[in-house]
Structures are given as structure tokens and as C-alpha cells.
Design a protein around this motif. Structure first.
Motif, PDB file in Angstrom:
ATOM      1  N   UNK A   1       0.787  -1.574  10.830  1.00  0.00           N
ATOM      2  CA  UNK A   1       0.789  -2.099   9.462  1.00  0.00           C
ATOM      3  C   UNK A   1       2.213  -2.437   9.015  1.00  0.00           C
ATOM      4  N   UNK A   2       3.157  -1.573   9.333  1.00  0.00           N
ATOM      5  CA  UNK A   2       4.550  -1.824   8.963  1.00  0.00           C
ATOM      6  C   UNK A   2       5.088  -3.073   9.655  1.00  0.00           C
ATOM      7  N   UNK A   3       4.725  -3.240  10.930  1.00  0.00           N
ATOM      8  CA  UNK A   3       5.176  -4.403  11.684  1.00  0.00           C
ATOM      9  C   UNK A   3       4.555  -5.695  11.143  1.00  0.00           C
ATOM     10  N   UNK A   4       3.278  -5.643  10.799  1.00  0.00           N
ATOM     11  CA  UNK A   4       2.576  -6.832  10.300  1.00  0.00           C
ATOM     12  C   UNK A   4       2.924  -7.118   8.846  1.00  0.00           C
ATOM     13  N   UNK A   5       3.038  -6.055   8.045  1.00  0.00           N
ATOM     14  CA  UNK A   5       3.197  -6.242   6.612  1.00  0.00           C
ATOM     15  C   UNK A   5       4.599  -6.579   6.158  1.00  0.00           C
ATOM     16  N   UNK A   6       5.615  -6.059   6.837  1.00  0.00           N
ATOM     17  CA  UNK A   6       6.987  -6.261   6.361  1.00  0.00           C
ATOM     18  C   UNK A   6       7.397  -7.731   6.295  1.00  0.00           C
ATOM     19  N   UNK A   7       7.081  -8.571   7.300  1.00  0.00           N
ATOM     20  CA  UNK A   7       7.464  -9.985   7.185  1.00  0.00           C
ATOM     21  C   UNK A   7       6.880 -10.685   5.957  1.00  0.00           C
ATOM     22  N   UNK A   8       5.748 -10.188   5.444  1.00  0.00           N
ATOM     23  CA  UNK A   8       5.141 -10.814   4.264  1.00  0.00           C
ATOM     24  C   UNK A   8       5.947 -10.552   3.000  1.00  0.00           C
ATOM     25  N   UNK A   9       6.885  -9.607   3.060  1.00  0.00           N
ATOM     26  CA  UNK A   9       7.684  -9.293   1.879  1.00  0.00           C
ATOM     27  C   UNK A   9       8.714 -10.375   1.567  1.00  0.00           C
TER      28      UNK A   9
ATOM     29  N   UNK B   1      -0.733  -2.028   0.852  1.00  0.00           N
ATOM     30  CA  UNK B   1       0.685  -2.108   1.215  1.00  0.00           C
ATOM     31  C   UNK B   1       1.372  -3.187   0.375  1.00  0.00           C
ATOM     32  N   UNK B   2       0.746  -4.347   0.250  1.00  0.00           N
ATOM     33  CA  UNK B   2       1.328  -5.445  -0.531  1.00  0.00           C
ATOM     34  C   UNK B   2       1.350  -5.125  -2.022  1.00  0.00           C
ATOM     35  N   UNK B   3       0.311  -4.481  -2.516  1.00  0.00           N
ATOM     36  CA  UNK B   3       0.298  -4.072  -3.925  1.00  0.00           C
ATOM     37  C   UNK B   3       1.448  -3.092  -4.193  1.00  0.00           C
ATOM     38  N   UNK B   4       1.673  -2.172  -3.257  1.00  0.00           N
ATOM     39  CA  UNK B   4       2.783  -1.243  -3.409  1.00  0.00           C
ATOM     40  C   UNK B   4       4.115  -1.967  -3.486  1.00  0.00           C
ATOM     41  N   UNK B   5       4.313  -2.986  -2.632  1.00  0.00           N
ATOM     42  CA  UNK B   5       5.561  -3.752  -2.657  1.00  0.00           C
ATOM     43  C   UNK B   5       5.719  -4.496  -3.983  1.00  0.00           C
TER      44      UNK B   5
END
Length: 352
Positions: free
Chosen positions: A119-127, A193-197
Motif C-alpha cells: 500500500x505504501x509503495x502504491x499509494x505514495x506516488x499518488x500524493x 490512505x488517501x483520505x488520511x493524506x
């Protein structure tokens, strides 16, 4: 809120530790420990007790992911996105290695660390995206993920929630971790994860955002209860009723903890409640690994279960983690991962 600090690269991007955020993470990992001890006492609790324990179980992983998203949003600098993505990738691979290793032990825990790593690997680039895009992606995943789970599971020869997949390609760990895992999957955790960001971008001192988060979470939770009463129960992990309930629990818990922290400041009564949770939250990964390892000798030692092994698990795991954080500082797993890829935050002082 504390003032920002400058990291080793000279970037002023990292706020100092926030009591409420660490407390929310601590609440999540304590809920995980309780949930993983429940099989010891599952036949010894009343119906109402079982209901409460089910809510604790359902709270643990989504709250941890939400806090993980907030933390990622706090440390991610879009001006140096490549470094941030590289750091997250290294940390994600470390979590995957830990999770796969823990899965090899003899216990009953559905290990989540490797899912969190991916999840961290997939989600971080979306930030790198704007807030509206992140909200849109989260909403699309929330709405569409149950159909994706059903479609992929059906293509693999199974039925979501009842029949396991049989196709060789469906046995690939990446397919399972992304979509078909029966407990956790990146597909349904990524929205939180995205809501948290997004919450991190709003600022952790925003009381209005915290209370709206709590209100929205409670609304989702009550909607899930109403849906079940109206004949729409959870059919499989990751379907709409399941996501509404678990996301509601996570948002409500996070919002309440953060709102209380903001409103109460360092008032002694509130500080006394949140401070132990915040200490546990600072060593959350170490506590997770420790309590899973602790189950390995406990399960065969108490084959009939009972309150004694349940109490031992909670007492040993929680007291040890609290004492470590209070008197030593960061946990050994946190130190190991930071050695591989340093976190963009200052270390918490011992006994702080």
C-alpha cells in the motif's frame, strides 16, 4: 501543534510529534492486539461482548491505514517527490519482508504488514496529485472496488466470500495482496490512505476537520448498522457494507481522538488518557511484531483458550511496548526501518 523542523536535507517539511496522531496509531495497534487475542475467549463472551469485540476487530486495520496516510501526507514533499517515493518504496519493501516472515510462524493472525508495505509503495506516488484528484480517486475506489473484487475472484475460478480461487495466476501474491485477499487488500485500503493524506494537508490543528471527520465516521457506522437491519449484511470482506462500517469506525475514532487533543491541549485529565496511547503508538510496528511472535508459544500452551492467555497477551505486549517507549525511545523495528530509509521526522526524546 509544534513548530516544523528542518530535516538533514534542509527541507522544512516535518512537524514534531503530535500527541493525538500517535494516540490514534496507538489505539489502532492496541485494537489489533485485542482482536488477535479474541480466539482465546471467543466461546466465553456474551452476545453483547462479542459485538463490542467485533467492532474493535473491525476498527484496527482501517484506523492504522488512515493514520498511515496522515503520516505519509505530513512527510511527503511534492517539491522532492522522487526522494519521497524512493524512501517510501524502501520502507514498503521492508514491511513486505517483515509481513512475509511473520506469516511463516505458527499462529492464527492474518498478518497485514506486507499489505501495508505494498500500500505504501502504491499509494505514495499518488500524493503528487492535487487534493481534488486524491479525493476523486478515493471515492472511485470506494464505489468500484467491490465489483473489481468480485470480477477478479470470478475470473480466478472462485466466488467472493465463499469459494476460493483456483487459477494459477490468482495464486500470485501480488494479485492476492492487491485484490483477492480475504482479510485485507490494497484496493480497499487505498481510499483511507488517501483520505488520511488529505487530512494531513488540512493540518492536524484543524478542529473543524477533526469534528467533521468524527461526524462523517459515525454517520457511516450507523448507516452500516441500518443496512444490516434492512437486509444488507456484509457478504464478503471489502464489499460496500463492510467498507462503510470499517471506514466509519476509523474516521470516527481518528476524528474524536484528534478533536479531543486539539480542544483539550495539555490538560492533565486528557493528557493522562492520550499519553499512554501515544507512547504505544510510537512503537506500533515493534508492538505488532512482538505480539504476533508472543502468540507462537501461547497458542500451544493454552489449547483450550481462556481469559488467562488473553490477559497475558495483552499485559505482556502492551506493558512491554509502553515501557520501551517511555524509557528507551523508538522501537527496534522502527529503528531498523529508519536505518534502511530514514524517516523525515525527528526522533522522539526518551521519556518525552
Amino acid at each position: 501543534m509544534a513548530d516544523p523542523v528542518t530535516d538533514d536535507d534542509g527541507d522544512v517539511v516535518v512537524p514534531r510529534r503530535v500527541l493525538g496522531l500517535d494516540a490514534a496509531r496507538g489505539l489502532a495497534v492496541v485494537a489489533m492486539v485485542i482482536a488477535h487475542g479474541v480466539p482465546f475467549i471467543s466461546e466465553r463472551v456474551s452476545t453483547s461482548g462479542a459485538f463490542v469485540l467485533n467492532q474493535i476487530n473491525d476498527l484496527a486495520s482501517p484506523l492504522f491505514v488512515l493514520v498511515m496516510g496522515v503520516a505519509a501526507g505530513l512527510v511527503f514533499d511534492r517539491g522532492s517527490a522522487t526522494r519521497g517515493i524512493g524512501r517510501a518504496t524502501v520502507r514498503g519493501v521492508a514491511l513486505i519482508a517483515l509481513g512475509v516472515g511473520l506469516e511463516q510462524l505458527n499462529h492464527w493472525v492474518a498478518v497485514i504488514l506486507h499489505i501495508l508495505g505494498l500500500l505504501l509503495i502504491v499509494g505514495t506516488p499518488l500524493l503528487v496529485l492535487g487534493t481534488r484528484w486524491m479525493v476523486a480517486i478515493a471515492a472511485a475506489l470506494f464505489v468500484g472496488s467491490p465489483w473489481v473484487i468480485e470480477a477478479v475472484t470470478r475470473a480466478g475460478g472462485g466466488v467472493a466470500g465463499s469459494v476460493a480461487t483456483t487459477a494459477d495466476w490468482a495464486a500470485n501474491p501480488l494479485v492476492q495482496w492487491l485484490v483477492t485477499n480475504t482479510h485485507y487488500r490494497v484496493l480497499t485500503l487505498l481510499p483511507l490512505f488517501l483520505v488520511g493524506a488529505v487530512l494531513a494537508r488540512r493540518g492536524l490543528g484543524d478542529a473543524r476537520a477533526s469534528w467533521w471527520c468524527a461526524l462523517g465516521g459515525l454517520t457511516l457506522l450507523w448507516a452500516s448498522f441500518a443496512a444490516e437491519l434492512l437486509g444488507h449484511p456484509v457478504v464478503f470482506s471489502g464489499d460496500h457494507p463492510d467498507q462503510v462500517q470499517e471506514n466509519g469506525l476509523a474516521l470516527a475514532a481518528y476524528g474524536i481522538v484528534m478533536a479531543v487533543d486539539i480542544a483539550a491541549g495539555r490538560r492533565p485529565a486528557v493528557y493522562a488518557v492520550l499519553r499512554p496511547l501515544s507512547l504505544v503508538g510510537q512503537v506500533a510496528l515493534s508492538l505488532y511484531v512482538f505480539h504476533v511472535v508472543l502468540l507462537v508459544p501461547l497458542i500451544p500452551r493454552f489449547p483450550e483458550g481462556g481469559w488467562l492467555p488473553f490477559g497475558l497477551l495483552l499485559a505482556v505486549a502492551l506493558v512491554t511496548s509502553w515501557a520501551w517507549a517511555r524509557f528507551i525511545g523508538r522501537g527496534p523495528v522502527e529503528l531498523l526501518i529508519d536505518a534502511l530509509s530514514p524517516a523525515r521526522r525527528p526522533r522522539a526524546p526518551v521519556g518525552a
